[in-house]
Write a protein that holds these residues in place. Structure first.
Motif, PDB file in Angstrom:
ATOM      1  N   ASP A 152       0.827  -1.208   0.000  1.00 29.00           N
ATOM      2  CA  ASP A 152       0.000   0.000   0.000  1.00 29.00           C
ATOM      3  C   ASP A 152       0.863   1.260   0.000  1.00 29.00           C
ATOM      4  O   ASP A 152       0.607   2.219  -0.731  1.00 29.00           O
ATOM      5  CB  ASP A 152      -0.924  -0.025   1.222  1.00 29.00           C
ATOM      6  N   ASN A 177       1.172   4.129  -3.086  1.00 27.59           N
ATOM      7  CA  ASN A 177       0.974   5.566  -2.859  1.00 27.59           C
ATOM      8  C   ASN A 177       2.196   6.376  -3.286  1.00 27.59           C
ATOM      9  O   ASN A 177       2.078   7.464  -3.858  1.00 27.59           O
ATOM     10  CB  ASN A 177       0.646   5.837  -1.398  1.00 27.59           C
ATOM     11  N   GLN A 219      -8.725   3.653  -5.444  1.00 24.21           N
ATOM     12  CA  GLN A 219      -7.559   3.952  -4.614  1.00 24.21           C
ATOM     13  C   GLN A 219      -7.881   5.030  -3.580  1.00 24.21           C
ATOM     14  O   GLN A 219      -7.439   4.967  -2.441  1.00 24.21           O
ATOM     15  CB  GLN A 219      -6.383   4.392  -5.486  1.00 24.21           C
ATOM     16  N   ASN A 279      -7.729   4.346   0.430  1.00 24.01           N
ATOM     17  CA  ASN A 279      -6.865   5.158   1.303  1.00 24.01           C
ATOM     18  C   ASN A 279      -7.649   5.742   2.474  1.00 24.01           C
ATOM     19  O   ASN A 279      -7.193   5.726   3.625  1.00 24.01           O
ATOM     20  CB  ASN A 279      -6.230   6.293   0.498  1.00 24.01           C
ATOM     21  N   ASN A 294      -8.770   2.853   4.851  1.00 15.29           N
ATOM     22  CA  ASN A 294      -7.611   2.324   5.580  1.00 15.29           C
ATOM     23  C   ASN A 294      -7.154   3.293   6.666  1.00 15.29           C
ATOM     24  O   ASN A 294      -6.708   2.875   7.743  1.00 15.29           O
ATOM     25  CB  ASN A 294      -6.469   2.034   4.616  1.00 15.29           C
ATOM     26  N   ASN A 295      -7.233   4.599   6.387  1.00  8.66           N
ATOM     27  CA  ASN A 295      -6.929   5.584   7.430  1.00  8.66           C
ATOM     28  C   ASN A 295      -7.896   5.435   8.594  1.00  8.66           C
ATOM     29  O   ASN A 295      -7.505   5.502   9.766  1.00  8.66           O
ATOM     30  CB  ASN A 295      -7.018   7.004   6.860  1.00  8.66           C
ATOM     31  N   GLY A 333       1.601   6.483   8.613  1.00  8.19           N
ATOM     32  CA  GLY A 333       2.135   6.535   7.257  1.00  8.19           C
ATOM     33  C   GLY A 333       3.037   7.729   7.052  1.00  8.19           C
ATOM     34  O   GLY A 333       3.397   8.449   7.992  1.00  8.19           O
ATOM     35  N   GLY A 388      -1.018   9.766   1.732  1.00  9.99           N
ATOM     36  CA  GLY A 388      -2.251   9.128   1.282  1.00  9.99           C
ATOM     37  C   GLY A 388      -3.356  10.107   0.978  1.00  9.99           C
ATOM     38  O   GLY A 388      -3.936  10.111  -0.113  1.00  9.99           O
ATOM     39  N   CYS A 404      -5.098  11.525  -2.488  1.00 12.03           N
ATOM     40  CA  CYS A 404      -6.547  11.528  -2.721  1.00 12.03           C
ATOM     41  C   CYS A 404      -7.018  12.879  -3.259  1.00 12.03           C
ATOM     42  O   CYS A 404      -7.824  12.947  -4.193  1.00 12.03           O
ATOM     43  CB  CYS A 404      -7.285  11.198  -1.422  1.00 12.03           C
TER      44      CYS A 404
END
Length: 647
Positions: free
Chosen positions: A477, A481, A542, A546, A549-550, A606, A610, A614
């Motif tokens: 991942d 990114n 994507q 993102n 997942n955050n 991260g 990310g 976006c």
């Protein structure tokens, strides 16, 4: 004089040809000594400043390092004395001669007003002696210059109108005083329309004749009673004084208007140059203001590859001027102006007979010149020294603006390089830190499976396999990114749009979530299953992955994450991703590149790319993205996509 203050010499300038000797004498007195030299010229009108001799004297004074000051007013001696007192002048140098500006009584008044000041009188009478034949030629030239046929017609017209007015008043039995007032009003009108005291004098001389002919008995004979001569004399004096005062007021108004015009030019030039972003804009403003100041063609030349090319031109009918400027002597003069950074052409000591003024655009004194400005001079309307000095000031201001522009560009480049270096260092530091943790975990888990396989139970092996899988997925991942962000930074991020079903995008996104999704409640809400967006489905997947997942990282286990989409009134599709985790206190920062939030329950964070990715994707797809806190608890991310409509 104050103690330790160097002596100051003031030299009086005039339009006399012999004034050159006076200026040179003042420079010789100051040579090799610590003496401040100042020049002064006191003028009663702007027209006097167009005299060639005067301009030549000004240029000589400036070439000898004498700073010239111009004052306006009729009482010259008092203006001079006040200036001397204010500036602390110790010596005044002036001349006498055929073309002297002040008479003997005025010089005596100067002695009275400045008794303690040393005064040096230069006798140039022999130099200025002119034969009678030449005096007649000078008088003839002066009369030719002063007397204009159009002004005579104006006088006759005004005289006719005032006489007709007087006859009308006479027919209605009005008092003769009113008739005289009409003639005096005509004098003032003459002074206004002709702008010269000479015509007021001629009109004043005509008044007694017209009055005697039309309004005294016997009418039409010019044979008046001798008792009326005194009346005519008084009438002439009153008329002449009225005309003189009106002419003086008119001249003062013209002086004030000229000063206001110059001040406006200088202020607007400074203001407009401050807003210029490029050197081309700076040259544009400078050329426009000089064209407005002189009313003639202006050319700006710049050296390129040891040749001079025309950058910009202002005015009209350029052909003849460009042919003249292309001559070899002008090319050599351009090089001289650029090399010496001095004024050349008309009004200077270098090629003063040319019909052009050449001004250097100095960036750094003695080192760098941006170009040369050429201004056409109209020989029938020569500019005064104040206009010439203002042009020099505008050229200097132009050079300063260019220097500031170059300095700002250099600072911006330096700052950009510093920021780029900082971003690179932050990225490398972040990658090193964030890659070390999962790689260390993968290495440790795989090493344990490799060397202690038979000592581990089945449950322990599954935990190690799960840990390796989770860390590998996180690395994939992160790598995706990083690669996507690299495309955005290289400006190769081109989006190909096509119709995409929102339901298919949601399904694909939910299939690509991290293993942490099993510990949360994932919900979808799609009232209209046939929503179609004009976008790039893979990139939107994507974005959703993102954001979710955050949410998985920053919310505790068991939290609710809801994915929804609706159609808006503006032919757009609104996608929302809600979670009931902790609220975000730095909403304005989270979309910035390399920014890491302070919330969350997971230790690993991260690189902070990310959400920035976006935002770049949604913007490229023609939408907007944002985040908002939901009361009493929770956070909602949202973004819009253009809806697809079949034509």
């Amino acid at each position: 004089m104050k103690e330790n203050q160097p002596p100051q010499i003031l030299v009086c300038l005039s339009n006399s040809a012999s004034n050159l000797r006076t200026i040179q004498l003042a420079a010789d007195l100051a040579a090799g000594r610590q003496i401040q030299l100042t020049g002064i010229y006191i003028s009663q009108s702007l027209s006097l400043l167009n005299d060639r001799n005067l301009i030549s004297n000004f240029r000589l004074a400036e070439s000898l390092g004498i700073k010239v000051t111009i004052l306006y007013g009729s009482d010259r001696i008092r203006l001079l004395s006040e200036y001397v007192k204010q500036k602390g002048i110790t010596t005044v140098i002036y001349e006498t001669g055929y073309l002297k500006s002040w008479d003997k009584n005025q010089f005596n008044l100067l002695d009275h007003l400045l008794p303690e000041i040393e005064k040096v009188r230069v006798d140039n009478s022999k130099i200025d002696a002119i034969p009678k034949s030449k005096r007649r030629l000078k008088l003839s030239a002066w009369l030719t210059e002063k007397i204009r046929l159009t002004n005579f017609f104006k006088i006759l017209l005004i005289l006719l109108i005032t006489t007709l007015g007087g006859l009308i008043l006479k027919d209605i039995n009005s008092d003769n005083t009113n008739i005289i007032l009409i003639y005096i009003l005509g004098v003032m009108l003459t002074a206004i329309v002709t702008k010269d005291r000479l015509y007021s004098l001629l009109y004043s001389l005509a008044i007694p004749i017209m009055y005697d002919f039309f309004f005294t008995r016997p009418i039409g004979s010019l044979q008046t009673n001798t008792n009326n001569l005194l009346t005519f004399g008084i009438l002439f004096i009153v008329a002449f004084l009225s005309g003189s005062w009106t002419a003086k007021i008119q001249k003062q108004a013209n002086l004030d208007a000229g000063r206001a015009f110059r001040t406006d030019i200088l202020l607007k030039t400074s203001q407009r140059l401050q807003t210029c972003q490029t050197i081309s804009e700076i040259f544009q403003v400078t050329g426009e203001q000089l064209n407005k100041l002189f009313g003639n063609n202006v050319f700006i030349w710049k050296e390129k590859d040891h040749k001079y090319e025309l950058v910009q031109k202002f005015g009209d009918n350029f052909t003849a001027d460009l042919l003249e400027l292309a001559m070899p002597n002008f090319v050599a003069l351009f090089k001289w102006v650029k090399q010496h950074q001095q004024l050349a052409g008309w009004g200077s000591t270098k090629n003063s007979k040319l019909n052009f003024i050449l001004l250097p655009v100095t960036i750094i004194r003695g080192e760098k010149t941006a170009g040369v400005i050429a201004i056409k001079i109209d020989q029938n309307k020569l500019p005064d020294p104040l206009t010439l000095d203002l042009a020099v000031s505008i050229a200097l201001t132009c050079g300063q603006a260019i220097r500031q522009n170059l300095s700002l560009k250099k600072q911006a480049e330096t700052l950009a390089l510093a920021q780029q270096e900082k971003l690179r260092a932050d990225l490398l530091r972040g990658i090193s830190h964030d890659l070390r943790t999962p790689l260390t975990a993968i290495y440790g888990d795989s090493d344990m499976l490799l060397h202690e396989e038979y000592q581990l139970g089945g449950k322990q092996k599954n935990e190690l396999y799960h840990s390796i899988n989770q860390n590998a997925a996180w690395l994939i991942d992160l790598t995706e990114n990083l690669l996507s962000m690299t495309k955005v930074d290289n400006q190769n991020f081109k989006v190909k749009r096509e119709p995409e079903l929102i339901a298919d995008i949601f399904e694909a996104a939910l299939n690509h979530l991290s293993p942490l999704a099993e510990e949360h409640q994932l919900l979808t809400e799609l009232p209209e299953t046939d929503l179609i967006a004009n976008t790039n489905g893979q990139l939107i997947v994507q974005v959703i992955v993102n954001i979710i997942n955050n949410a998985l990282k920053y919310t505790p286990s068991g939290s609710i994450i809801k994915l929804a989409a609706t159609k808006t009134k503006h032919q757009q599709i609104l996608v929302t991703i809600y979670n009931n985790g902790p609220q975000i206190h730095d909403k304005d920062q989270i979309f910035k590149l390399f920014y890491r939030g302070h919330n969350g329950t997971v230790g690993r964070k991260g690189l902070g790319i990310g959400l920035a990715l976006c935002q770049a994707i949604i913007s490229a797809c023609g939408g907007k993205i944002g985040v908002e806190n939901v009361k009493p608890v929770g956070v909602r991310f949202w973004f819009t996509l253009p809806s697809w409509e079949e034509n």
